[in-house]
Design a protein around this motif. Sequence first.
Motif, PDB file in Angstrom:
ATOM      1  N   VAL A  65       0.859  -1.180   0.000  1.00  0.00           N
ATOM      2  CA  VAL A  65       0.000   0.000   0.000  1.00  0.00           C
ATOM      3  C   VAL A  65       0.893   1.226   0.000  1.00  0.00           C
ATOM      4  O   VAL A  65       1.584   1.505   0.984  1.00  0.00           O
ATOM      5  CB  VAL A  65      -0.944   0.013   1.226  1.00  0.00           C
ATOM      6  N   GLU A  66       0.910   1.923  -1.139  1.00  0.00           N
ATOM      7  CA  GLU A  66       1.675   3.164  -1.244  1.00  0.00           C
ATOM      8  C   GLU A  66       0.729   4.309  -0.920  1.00  0.00           C
ATOM      9  O   GLU A  66      -0.293   4.480  -1.582  1.00  0.00           O
ATOM     10  CB  GLU A  66       2.239   3.327  -2.655  1.00  0.00           C
ATOM     11  N   ILE A  67       1.063   5.062   0.113  1.00  0.00           N
ATOM     12  CA  ILE A  67       0.195   6.143   0.581  1.00  0.00           C
ATOM     13  C   ILE A  67       0.944   7.456   0.459  1.00  0.00           C
ATOM     14  O   ILE A  67       1.978   7.658   1.095  1.00  0.00           O
ATOM     15  CB  ILE A  67      -0.239   5.904   2.043  1.00  0.00           C
ATOM     16  N   ASP A  68       0.383   8.350  -0.363  1.00  0.00           N
ATOM     17  CA  ASP A  68       1.015   9.648  -0.590  1.00  0.00           C
ATOM     18  C   ASP A  68      -0.065  10.724  -0.510  1.00  0.00           C
ATOM     19  O   ASP A  68      -1.028  10.707  -1.280  1.00  0.00           O
ATOM     20  CB  ASP A  68       1.708   9.669  -1.955  1.00  0.00           C
ATOM     21  N   ASN A  69       0.072  11.615   0.437  1.00  0.00           N
ATOM     22  CA  ASN A  69      -0.862  12.727   0.622  1.00  0.00           C
ATOM     23  C   ASN A  69      -2.304  12.277   0.865  1.00  0.00           C
ATOM     24  O   ASN A  69      -3.243  12.880   0.351  1.00  0.00           O
ATOM     25  CB  ASN A  69      -0.797  13.691  -0.563  1.00  0.00           C
ATOM     26  N   LEU A  70      -2.462  11.234   1.654  1.00  0.00           N
ATOM     27  CA  LEU A  70      -3.810  10.796   2.028  1.00  0.00           C
ATOM     28  C   LEU A  70      -4.436  11.862   2.908  1.00  0.00           C
ATOM     29  O   LEU A  70      -3.847  12.305   3.889  1.00  0.00           O
ATOM     30  CB  LEU A  70      -3.752   9.468   2.785  1.00  0.00           C
ATOM     31  N   ARG A  71      -5.647  12.281   2.527  1.00  0.00           N
ATOM     32  CA  ARG A  71      -6.355  13.277   3.326  1.00  0.00           C
ATOM     33  C   ARG A  71      -7.372  12.602   4.227  1.00  0.00           C
ATOM     34  O   ARG A  71      -7.362  12.796   5.417  1.00  0.00           O
ATOM     35  CB  ARG A  71      -6.999  14.307   2.414  1.00  0.00           C
ATOM     36  N   PHE A  72      -8.265  11.797   3.655  1.00  0.00           N
ATOM     37  CA  PHE A  72      -9.239  11.084   4.480  1.00  0.00           C
ATOM     38  C   PHE A  72     -10.011  10.074   3.654  1.00  0.00           C
ATOM     39  O   PHE A  72      -9.962  10.074   2.427  1.00  0.00           O
ATOM     40  CB  PHE A  72     -10.194  12.047   5.201  1.00  0.00           C
ATOM     41  N   LEU A  73     -10.712   9.188   4.362  1.00  0.00           N
ATOM     42  CA  LEU A  73     -11.646   8.243   3.757  1.00  0.00           C
ATOM     43  C   LEU A  73     -13.045   8.804   3.955  1.00  0.00           C
ATOM     44  O   LEU A  73     -13.347   9.345   5.031  1.00  0.00           O
ATOM     45  CB  LEU A  73     -11.575   6.876   4.450  1.00  0.00           C
ATOM     46  N   THR A  74     -13.895   8.661   2.937  1.00  0.00           N
ATOM     47  CA  THR A  74     -15.283   9.065   3.131  1.00  0.00           C
ATOM     48  C   THR A  74     -15.892   8.167   4.200  1.00  0.00           C
ATOM     49  O   THR A  74     -15.344   7.103   4.536  1.00  0.00           O
ATOM     50  CB  THR A  74     -16.094   8.935   1.827  1.00  0.00           C
ATOM     51  N   LEU A  75     -17.036   8.557   4.737  1.00  0.00           N
ATOM     52  CA  LEU A  75     -17.683   7.752   5.762  1.00  0.00           C
ATOM     53  C   LEU A  75     -17.980   6.352   5.248  1.00  0.00           C
ATOM     54  O   LEU A  75     -17.743   5.362   5.944  1.00  0.00           O
ATOM     55  CB  LEU A  75     -18.965   8.435   6.253  1.00  0.00           C
ATOM     56  N   THR A  76     -18.464   6.250   4.016  1.00  0.00           N
ATOM     57  CA  THR A  76     -18.746   4.932   3.431  1.00  0.00           C
ATOM     58  C   THR A  76     -17.474   4.094   3.352  1.00  0.00           C
ATOM     59  O   THR A  76     -17.479   2.913   3.695  1.00  0.00           O
ATOM     60  CB  THR A  76     -19.357   5.087   2.025  1.00  0.00           C
ATOM     61  N   ALA A  77     -16.381   4.691   2.913  1.00  0.00           N
ATOM     62  CA  ALA A  77     -15.109   3.965   2.808  1.00  0.00           C
ATOM     63  C   ALA A  77     -14.616   3.551   4.194  1.00  0.00           C
ATOM     64  O   ALA A  77     -14.149   2.423   4.371  1.00  0.00           O
ATOM     65  CB  ALA A  77     -14.064   4.827   2.108  1.00  0.00           C
ATOM     66  N   LEU A  78     -14.736   4.442   5.165  1.00  0.00           N
ATOM     67  CA  LEU A  78     -14.285   4.118   6.515  1.00  0.00           C
ATOM     68  C   LEU A  78     -15.085   2.946   7.090  1.00  0.00           C
ATOM     69  O   LEU A  78     -14.508   2.005   7.636  1.00  0.00           O
ATOM     70  CB  LEU A  78     -14.412   5.347   7.416  1.00  0.00           C
TER      71      LEU A  78
END
Length: 139
Positions: free
Chosen positions: A47-60
């Motif tokens: 999992v390459e994570i670059d500048n992650l801001r947030f997950l939407t509620l559905t994704a979370l």
Amino acid sequence: MLDLISHPAEHVVAMKVGGVVNGSELQRAIDAIEVAKRDHPVISLVVEIDNLRFLTLTALLKDVGYGLTQLGDLERYHRAAVVTDQAWIEHIAHLEERLFKAVEIRTFPLRDHAAAMAWAAELPTGAHENPEEDGYHGA
């Protein structure tokens, strides 16, 4: 944004995550993991994570729900490489490694993406790339 990226080892599911991740993007990743689990006795993740801001509620909710369903199946996960320069994500990965001891989790800086991909591809001793050799024929 969550995009699946190719990896030469079929037992590795690789993805790139950044910005805002929505539920349908996360579902594609879950589907790819489930296919890999069906076809291989053990899988690994990159999992390459670059500048992650947030997950939407559905994704979370989808992420937490799927994660809870995997607690009884952690022995199927061999390694998880987290590739990021975001310190807060490194801290979460280290916490997860302590909580889920069955899975080897290692963080890599973005500049070491190739090393992370190679590390994730390594199979545990005695495991084979071809699940038929292990007598595994899917669930």
